[in-house]
Enzyme design. Structure first.
Site, PDB file in Angstrom:
ATOM      1  N   TYR A   1      -9.017  -2.179 -17.535  1.00 12.69           N
ATOM      2  CA  TYR A   1      -8.264  -1.979 -18.920  1.00 12.69           C
ATOM      3  C   TYR A   1      -7.420  -0.749 -19.052  1.00 12.69           C
ATOM      4  O   TYR A   1      -6.713  -0.569 -20.112  1.00 12.69           O
ATOM      5  CB  TYR A   1      -9.176  -2.079 -20.062  1.00 12.69           C
ATOM      6  CG  TYR A   1      -9.763  -3.456 -20.471  1.00 12.69           C
ATOM      7  CD1 TYR A   1      -8.960  -4.607 -21.028  1.00 12.69           C
ATOM      8  CD2 TYR A   1     -11.109  -3.831 -20.219  1.00 12.69           C
ATOM      9  CE1 TYR A   1      -9.417  -5.904 -21.052  1.00 12.69           C
ATOM     10  CE2 TYR A   1     -11.857  -5.186 -20.544  1.00 12.69           C
ATOM     11  CZ  TYR A   1     -10.809  -6.204 -20.911  1.00 12.69           C
ATOM     12  OH  TYR A   1     -11.128  -7.273 -21.402  1.00 12.69           O
TER      13      TYR A   1
ATOM     14  N   TYR B   1      -7.656  -1.963 -33.217  1.00 14.22           N
ATOM     15  CA  TYR B   1      -7.631  -3.315 -33.638  1.00 14.22           C
ATOM     16  C   TYR B   1      -8.446  -3.445 -34.775  1.00 14.22           C
ATOM     17  O   TYR B   1      -8.331  -3.821 -35.709  1.00 14.22           O
ATOM     18  CB  TYR B   1      -7.829  -4.376 -32.411  1.00 14.22           C
ATOM     19  CG  TYR B   1      -8.084  -5.589 -32.833  1.00 14.22           C
ATOM     20  CD1 TYR B   1      -7.040  -6.460 -33.169  1.00 14.22           C
ATOM     21  CD2 TYR B   1      -9.273  -6.389 -32.635  1.00 14.22           C
ATOM     22  CE1 TYR B   1      -7.288  -8.065 -33.397  1.00 14.22           C
ATOM     23  CE2 TYR B   1      -9.503  -7.702 -32.886  1.00 14.22           C
ATOM     24  CZ  TYR B   1      -8.584  -8.587 -33.157  1.00 14.22           C
ATOM     25  OH  TYR B   1      -8.614  -9.952 -33.531  1.00 14.22           O
TER      26      TYR B   1
ATOM     27  N   ASP C   1     -16.274  -1.022 -25.876  1.00 11.26           N
ATOM     28  CA  ASP C   1     -16.675  -2.377 -26.133  1.00 11.26           C
ATOM     29  C   ASP C   1     -17.932  -2.504 -27.039  1.00 11.26           C
ATOM     30  O   ASP C   1     -18.684  -1.518 -27.507  1.00 11.26           O
ATOM     31  CB  ASP C   1     -17.225  -3.075 -24.843  1.00 11.26           C
ATOM     32  CG  ASP C   1     -17.016  -4.508 -24.720  1.00 11.26           C
ATOM     33  OD1 ASP C   1     -16.820  -4.986 -25.774  1.00 11.26           O
ATOM     34  OD2 ASP C   1     -17.302  -4.937 -23.641  1.00 11.26           O
TER      35      ASP C   1
ATOM     36  N   ASN D   1      10.206 -13.544 -36.468  1.00 12.83           N
ATOM     37  CA  ASN D   1       9.332 -12.450 -36.146  1.00 12.83           C
ATOM     38  C   ASN D   1       8.886 -11.968 -37.830  1.00 12.83           C
ATOM     39  O   ASN D   1       9.809 -11.640 -38.297  1.00 12.83           O
ATOM     40  CB  ASN D   1       9.995 -11.608 -35.365  1.00 12.83           C
ATOM     41  CG  ASN D   1       8.955 -10.285 -35.028  1.00 12.83           C
ATOM     42  OD1 ASN D   1       7.950 -10.136 -36.034  1.00 12.83           O
ATOM     43  ND2 ASN D   1       9.073  -9.553 -34.129  1.00 12.83           N
TER      44      ASN D   1
ATOM     45  N   LEU E   1      -2.506 -15.938 -39.497  1.00 13.87           N
ATOM     46  CA  LEU E   1      -3.075 -15.755 -38.243  1.00 13.87           C
ATOM     47  C   LEU E   1      -2.342 -14.730 -37.311  1.00 13.87           C
ATOM     48  O   LEU E   1      -2.752 -14.581 -36.298  1.00 13.87           O
ATOM     49  CB  LEU E   1      -3.257 -17.146 -37.670  1.00 13.87           C
ATOM     50  CG  LEU E   1      -3.801 -18.474 -38.202  1.00 13.87           C
ATOM     51  CD1 LEU E   1      -3.228 -19.731 -38.040  1.00 13.87           C
ATOM     52  CD2 LEU E   1      -5.171 -18.648 -37.751  1.00 13.87           C
TER      53      LEU E   1
HETATM   54  P1  NAD Z   1      -3.008 -16.111 -30.784  1.00 14.79           P
HETATM   55  O1  NAD Z   1      -2.698 -15.091 -30.157  1.00 14.79           O
HETATM   56  O2  NAD Z   1      -3.292 -17.459 -29.916  1.00 14.79           O
HETATM   57  O3  NAD Z   1      -2.096 -16.241 -32.181  1.00 14.79           O
HETATM   58  C1  NAD Z   1      -1.711 -15.244 -32.647  1.00 14.79           C
HETATM   59  C2  NAD Z   1      -0.179 -15.930 -33.206  1.00 14.79           C
HETATM   60  O4  NAD Z   1       0.475 -15.064 -33.945  1.00 14.79           O
HETATM   61  C3  NAD Z   1       0.603 -16.118 -31.749  1.00 14.79           C
HETATM   62  O5  NAD Z   1       1.192 -17.491 -31.716  1.00 14.79           O
HETATM   63  C4  NAD Z   1       1.680 -15.078 -31.865  1.00 14.79           C
HETATM   64  O6  NAD Z   1       2.757 -15.461 -31.409  1.00 14.79           O
HETATM   65  C5  NAD Z   1       1.728 -15.107 -33.455  1.00 14.79           C
HETATM   66  N1  NAD Z   1       2.463 -13.750 -34.004  1.00 14.79           N
HETATM   67  C6  NAD Z   1       1.959 -12.480 -33.710  1.00 14.79           C
HETATM   68  N2  NAD Z   1       3.021 -11.717 -34.255  1.00 14.79           N
HETATM   69  C7  NAD Z   1       3.798 -12.249 -34.948  1.00 14.79           C
HETATM   70  C8  NAD Z   1       4.982 -11.916 -35.612  1.00 14.79           C
HETATM   71  N3  NAD Z   1       5.383 -10.511 -35.845  1.00 14.79           N
HETATM   72  N4  NAD Z   1       5.546 -12.847 -36.182  1.00 14.79           N
HETATM   73  C9  NAD Z   1       5.297 -14.091 -36.243  1.00 14.79           C
HETATM   74  N5  NAD Z   1       4.412 -14.525 -35.387  1.00 14.79           N
HETATM   75  C10 NAD Z   1       3.465 -13.679 -34.779  1.00 14.79           C
HETATM   76  O7  NAD Z   1      -4.432 -15.803 -31.137  1.00 14.79           O
HETATM   77  P2  NAD Z   1      -5.807 -16.728 -32.124  1.00 14.79           P
HETATM   78  O8  NAD Z   1      -6.841 -16.741 -31.391  1.00 14.79           O
HETATM   79  O9  NAD Z   1      -4.990 -18.029 -32.524  1.00 14.79           O
HETATM   80  O10 NAD Z   1      -5.913 -15.569 -33.395  1.00 14.79           O
HETATM   81  C11 NAD Z   1      -5.557 -15.963 -34.631  1.00 14.79           C
HETATM   82  C12 NAD Z   1      -6.239 -14.882 -35.445  1.00 14.79           C
HETATM   83  O11 NAD Z   1      -7.370 -15.018 -35.322  1.00 14.79           O
HETATM   84  C13 NAD Z   1      -5.549 -13.691 -35.352  1.00 14.79           C
HETATM   85  O12 NAD Z   1      -5.392 -12.658 -36.445  1.00 14.79           O
HETATM   86  C14 NAD Z   1      -7.160 -12.911 -34.498  1.00 14.79           C
HETATM   87  O13 NAD Z   1      -6.961 -11.445 -34.712  1.00 14.79           O
HETATM   88  C15 NAD Z   1      -8.127 -13.667 -35.130  1.00 14.79           C
HETATM   89  N6  NAD Z   1      -9.180 -13.907 -34.275  1.00 14.79           N
HETATM   90  C16 NAD Z   1      -9.220 -14.651 -33.487  1.00 14.79           C
HETATM   91  C17 NAD Z   1     -10.350 -14.645 -32.701  1.00 14.79           C
HETATM   92  C18 NAD Z   1     -10.793 -15.973 -31.538  1.00 14.79           C
HETATM   93  O14 NAD Z   1     -11.976 -15.916 -31.266  1.00 14.79           O
HETATM   94  N7  NAD Z   1      -9.783 -16.695 -31.151  1.00 14.79           N
HETATM   95  C19 NAD Z   1     -11.499 -13.789 -32.631  1.00 14.79           C
HETATM   96  C20 NAD Z   1     -11.408 -12.787 -33.726  1.00 14.79           C
HETATM   97  C21 NAD Z   1     -10.387 -12.936 -34.567  1.00 14.79           C
HETATM   98  N1  UDP Z   2     -14.548  -9.120 -19.776  1.00 15.09           N
HETATM   99  C1  UDP Z   2     -14.539  -9.201 -18.472  1.00 15.09           C
HETATM  100  N2  UDP Z   2     -13.752  -9.530 -17.234  1.00 15.09           N
HETATM  101  C2  UDP Z   2     -12.753 -10.342 -17.843  1.00 15.09           C
HETATM  102  C3  UDP Z   2     -12.282 -10.071 -19.046  1.00 15.09           C
HETATM  103  C4  UDP Z   2     -13.083  -9.815 -20.116  1.00 15.09           C
HETATM  104  O1  UDP Z   2     -16.080  -8.702 -17.991  1.00 15.09           O
HETATM  105  O2  UDP Z   2     -11.913 -10.366 -16.909  1.00 15.09           O
HETATM  106  C5  UDP Z   2     -15.219  -8.822 -20.803  1.00 15.09           C
HETATM  107  C6  UDP Z   2     -14.925  -7.693 -21.722  1.00 15.09           C
HETATM  108  O3  UDP Z   2     -15.074  -6.330 -21.315  1.00 15.09           O
HETATM  109  C7  UDP Z   2     -15.583  -7.871 -22.917  1.00 15.09           C
HETATM  110  C8  UDP Z   2     -15.837  -9.386 -22.981  1.00 15.09           C
HETATM  111  O4  UDP Z   2     -15.721  -9.990 -21.618  1.00 15.09           O
HETATM  112  O5  UDP Z   2     -16.984  -7.423 -22.811  1.00 15.09           O
HETATM  113  C9  UDP Z   2     -15.116 -10.419 -23.925  1.00 15.09           C
HETATM  114  O6  UDP Z   2     -13.801 -10.021 -23.685  1.00 15.09           O
HETATM  115  P1  UDP Z   2     -12.662 -10.883 -24.501  1.00 15.09           P
HETATM  116  O7  UDP Z   2     -11.271 -10.489 -23.596  1.00 15.09           O
HETATM  117  O8  UDP Z   2     -12.871 -12.401 -24.855  1.00 15.09           O
HETATM  118  O9  UDP Z   2     -12.559  -9.874 -26.005  1.00 15.09           O
HETATM  119  P2  UDP Z   2     -13.532  -9.342 -27.098  1.00 15.09           P
HETATM  120  O10 UDP Z   2     -14.533 -10.579 -27.169  1.00 15.09           O
HETATM  121  O11 UDP Z   2     -14.012  -8.284 -26.527  1.00 15.09           O
HETATM  122  O12 UDP Z   2     -12.690  -9.273 -28.261  1.00 15.09           O
END
Ligand code: NAD
Ligand code: UDP
Length: 381
Positions: free
Chosen positions: A324, A178, A330, A71, A91
């Protein structure tokens, strides 16, 4: 054959410290690095569940991947790992909207406070950093505050990295904890670059989706957990429940397939001269849907994949406060301007919404339907 970068130079293998590398994006990046490159991955995460298939000692890349269960909030080993690597990719984050208004302290610490030492170790040890930010730093579009007739003009909705202002709701709307924490981290990284020469790249993902995203409540995550929309809707489909449309599902998103997204990240890794000092939108502007349209499309695709009638699946409108809790808000629309990433890295997304939903829902069905059927039949006896 040696891989070459965009300038035709051979790519030297490097060592990458991947913090949060055990999550959704990290698992796909590890898979790509192991199967298509000679880079080494030093993965740091609290869990290795999503990459355990890559950690088997008999695999050909076994000496190129190591996992450190840690962690990062309270582990002094982190600096040693950053020092040992050529590049750090951060990440780690709490990044599920259900947490932003219900666990705002954890959200702010995870997305800002916990990133501070990572940035400091990279600056002090002169290491390159690729940091994962979010499209959500832009918040709401300017257009959402204007009369309908102005909203059609891209200058009121297109999100451009170095132009568009960031518009959040008031502090009481804790949804924005966030986005605000991520923005502070982006600003800290930029300040370290401007004042101390940190070599950075900031990635802004726009709703990347695909296999291994989040969890299915009650199967590989808590039964009362609320993941991101792909996993929420998958859970509803697998259980034959209505897909819940928050406030009618009017918000819009652009969706990018994870495998396209990983191509962009690999270009950043392999082309530091083109990626350093830049913030990149990484999304697919052609895949825009409202959440309602996404639900309807997922119903259509899942019915085909699971071989069930689409008429057996439905949607249900729910209030955001009921779904939520208090303090939810949003983003109305997220269209990425692709100019900078196209110019610097020549990257373009390839996968259509239909194709990415088809492969993702096939994965969800194959991975989870058996466990859910068992759970449902147990509950009915
Ligand atoms: P995810 O939750 O699957 O991955 C995040 C990982 O970080 C997890 O495995 C979690 O265990 C690890 N983690 C969190 N806190 C930790 C800590 N204190 N110590 C060690 N490990 C820790 O999410 P993801 O979708 O893979 O996203 C990765 C990054 O991309 C994040 O920073 C997220 O904000 C950003 N992001 C992703 C998306 C997307 O579309 N998936 C969109 C916007 C931003
Ligand atoms: N949302 C929804 N139903 C669900 C989960 C999410 O209508 O069961 C909506 C949420 O309010 C947002 C969009 O889907 O408008 C995308 O949500 P997500 O969780 O992917 O995160 P975001 O894109 O807002 O980061």
């Amino acid at each position: 054959m040696d891989r070459v970068n965009l300038d035709g130079k051979p790519i030297q293998p490097i060592s990458i410290c991947m913090i949060g590398g055990g999550g959704f994006i990290g698992s796909h990046l590890c898979e790509k690095l192991m199967s298509e490159t000679s880079h080494k991955a030093i993965v740091v995460d609290v869990s290795s569940d999503k990459i355990k298939n890559l950690l088997d000692k008999s695999l050909p890349w076994a000496n190129r991947i190591e996992f450190h269960q840690m962690n990062i909030k309270n582990d002094s080993r982190l600096e040693t790992l950053v020092k040992a690597a050529d590049l750090t990719i951060n990440l780690a984050a709490i990044c599920t909207p259900a947490d932003y208004n219900t666990r705002p302290l954890d959200t702010i610490f995870s997305n800002f406070v916990d990133a501070i030492p990572v940035i400091k170790f990279c600056t002090e040890n002169k290491k390159r950093l690729i940091h994962f930010s979010t499209c959500e730093v832009f918040g709401k579009t300017i257009g959402s505050f204007l009369p309908e007739e102005y909203r059609k003009d891209p200058k009121y909705y297109m999100l451009t990295e170095d132009v568009t202002p960031c518009i959040f709701g008031p502090v009481e709307k804790q949804r924005w904890s966030y986005a605000c924490a991520k923005q502070m981290t982006d600003r800290l990284i930029y300040a370290e670059y401007a004042e101390n020469g940190l070599k950075f790249t900031i990635v802004r993902p726009y709703n990347w989706i695909g296999p291994r995203m989040d969890f299915i409540p009650g199967v590989d995550g808590p039964s009362d957990g609320v993941p991101r929309v792909l996993a929420c809707f998958s859970n509803n489909l697998l259980r034959g429940e209505p897909l819940k449309l928050v406030d009618g599902g009017q918000s819009k998103r652009t969706v990018l397939y994870i495998k396209d997204a990983i191509e962009a990240v690999l270009l950043m890794i392999d082309n530091p001269d083109r990626a350093n000092g830049h913030i990149f939108n990484v999304g697919n502007p052609d895949n825009e849907v409202s959440v309602k349209e996404l639900a309807e499309l997922m119903i259509k695709v899942y019915a085909k994949v699971a071989d069930i009638p689409a008429s057996s699946l439905s949607t249900l409108n729910v209030r955001s406060e009921d779904f939520y809790g208090k303090g939810y808000d949003d983003s109305d629309r997220r269209i990425p301007d692709m100019t900078i990433i196209t110019r610097q890295l020549g990257w373009k997304p390839k996968t259509s919404l239909d194709d990415l939903l088809d492969s993702t829902l096939r994965y969800q069905h194959q991975t989870y339907s058996h466990a859910i059927k068992k759970e449902l039949s147990k509950a009915s006896t």
